[in-house]
Design an enzyme around this catalytic site. Sequence first.
Site, PDB file in Angstrom:
ATOM      1  N   SER A   1       1.180  -9.823  -0.874  1.00 27.87           N
ATOM      2  CA  SER A   1       0.745  -8.435  -1.121  1.00 27.87           C
ATOM      3  C   SER A   1       1.496  -7.592   0.128  1.00 27.87           C
ATOM      4  CB  SER A   1      -0.177  -8.454  -1.602  1.00 27.87           C
ATOM      5  OG  SER A   1      -1.269  -8.856  -0.162  1.00 27.87           O
TER       6      SER A   1
ATOM      7  N   LYS B   1       0.890  -1.426  -0.012  1.00 21.66           N
ATOM      8  CA  LYS B   1       0.085  -0.115  -0.385  1.00 21.66           C
ATOM      9  C   LYS B   1       1.183   1.234  -0.112  1.00 21.66           C
ATOM     10  CE  LYS B   1      -4.289  -1.481   1.418  1.00 21.66           C
ATOM     11  NZ  LYS B   1      -4.275  -2.626   1.750  1.00 21.66           N
TER      12      LYS B   1
ATOM     13  N   GLU C   1      -9.088   7.146   3.870  1.00 24.01           N
ATOM     14  CA  GLU C   1     -10.228   6.647   4.538  1.00 24.01           C
ATOM     15  C   GLU C   1      -9.588   4.848   4.770  1.00 24.01           C
ATOM     16  OE1 GLU C   1     -10.257   6.576   0.862  1.00 24.01           O
ATOM     17  OE2 GLU C   1      -9.751   4.110   0.701  1.00 24.01           O
TER      18      GLU C   1
END
Length: 399
Positions: A375, A86, A108
């Site tokens: 990930s 991320k 968010e």
Amino acid sequence: MTPKGHYGVYGGQYVAETLMGPLNELAAAYADAKRDPAFQREFDEILHDYVGRESPLTVCRRLSAKLGGATIVLKREDLNHTGAHKVNNTIGQALLARRMGKKRLIAETGAGMHGVATATVAALLGLPCDVYMGAIDVKRQAPNVARMRMLGAKVVAVEEGSATLKDAMNEALRDWVTNCDDTFYVIGTVAGPYPYPEMVRDFQSVIGREARRQCLAKFGRLPDEAIACVGGGSNAMGLFAGFLDDREVKLVGVEAGGRGLATGEHAASINGGRLGVLHGAKTMLLQTDAGNIIDTYSVSAGLDYPGVGPEHCYLHDIGRAEYSVICDDEAIAAFDDLCRYEGIIPALESSHALAEAIKRAPKMGRDKILLVNLSGRGDKDMDNILNYKKSLGDSASLR
Ligand SMILES: *Cc1c(COP(=O)(O)O)cnc(C)c1O
């Protein structure tokens, strides 16, 4: 893709008129930054010096030998600073915010990982940061709430609706409309109105570009399949972006099947959803006949988004990528396998992609290569996994 971010019938800008101004400003600023070598250079430098890129490829020798088929190779996004992919995206967007002269970041978050990644870059660039989070998630994800606060961000609990991710995103959009003069909205995945899906994919495409180059260097050829989990779809689009033009590389997205598609308790928007509009884009959604968003379920909190990035829906329709479903129990089994056979504790999200590879590998020749995007790392999931196993009475695995 047409200029306004349509991917077939998907994507677009389904927003209130008041948001068109800020979206147009953002699209223009991003187009300008994309062409500017100085912007790319600074982005690459931070990815290298701060995130620790490039992330390595790891061959799963023991696991592949046990399965007796294709070789499973991991792209190690779990080794990035903050422990997942991320941060690639939040760095890109925060640099763009600074370039646009914005003084404040908002985001968010659901499971809290995007909130932590945004709070991290806000600290790095010295920008104040408000993170919208559903009140239920604030309770469920206490360690990530503590991390965000420690990094100097303000966590705003959202009580509206089901008090989860979709409500947090609605509140963040509302904040942005009101404060767009000085505020930049950092979206955490390839969802939302144009230009977000394209911009987030571009920032994450470093995963696929590196992996392609590394595969060629290590094996002298491309992988047979590239596999990634799909929540909103950013780590998958980032991986796929490196191989879209390589027709011989099969692209596989893996959705969260939760307790099974038939139970309705899942987060598989492409396999189990219908066309609708959410958060400014037309996409596949989990919704009722009346068009209300259904609460999603997955053992993995990061895959718990009722929509999916519009480009994935398009890749699915044209047959360029295929989308499968992995249920909780299969993901947990894959999690155990990676721990025991390779000494790597993966995120539960990534365990879905790994489970798909574990299913496929034995049916393939030993000369085949399955590239799996790992990930994130699994430290954040310990409580969750222990509770899941306790609920099954799986005492053997708790030893
Ligand atoms: C958030 C998250 C995901 C899901 O998000 P995508 O946008 O689909 O990539 C997957 N893995 C990890 C580790 C995450 O934190």
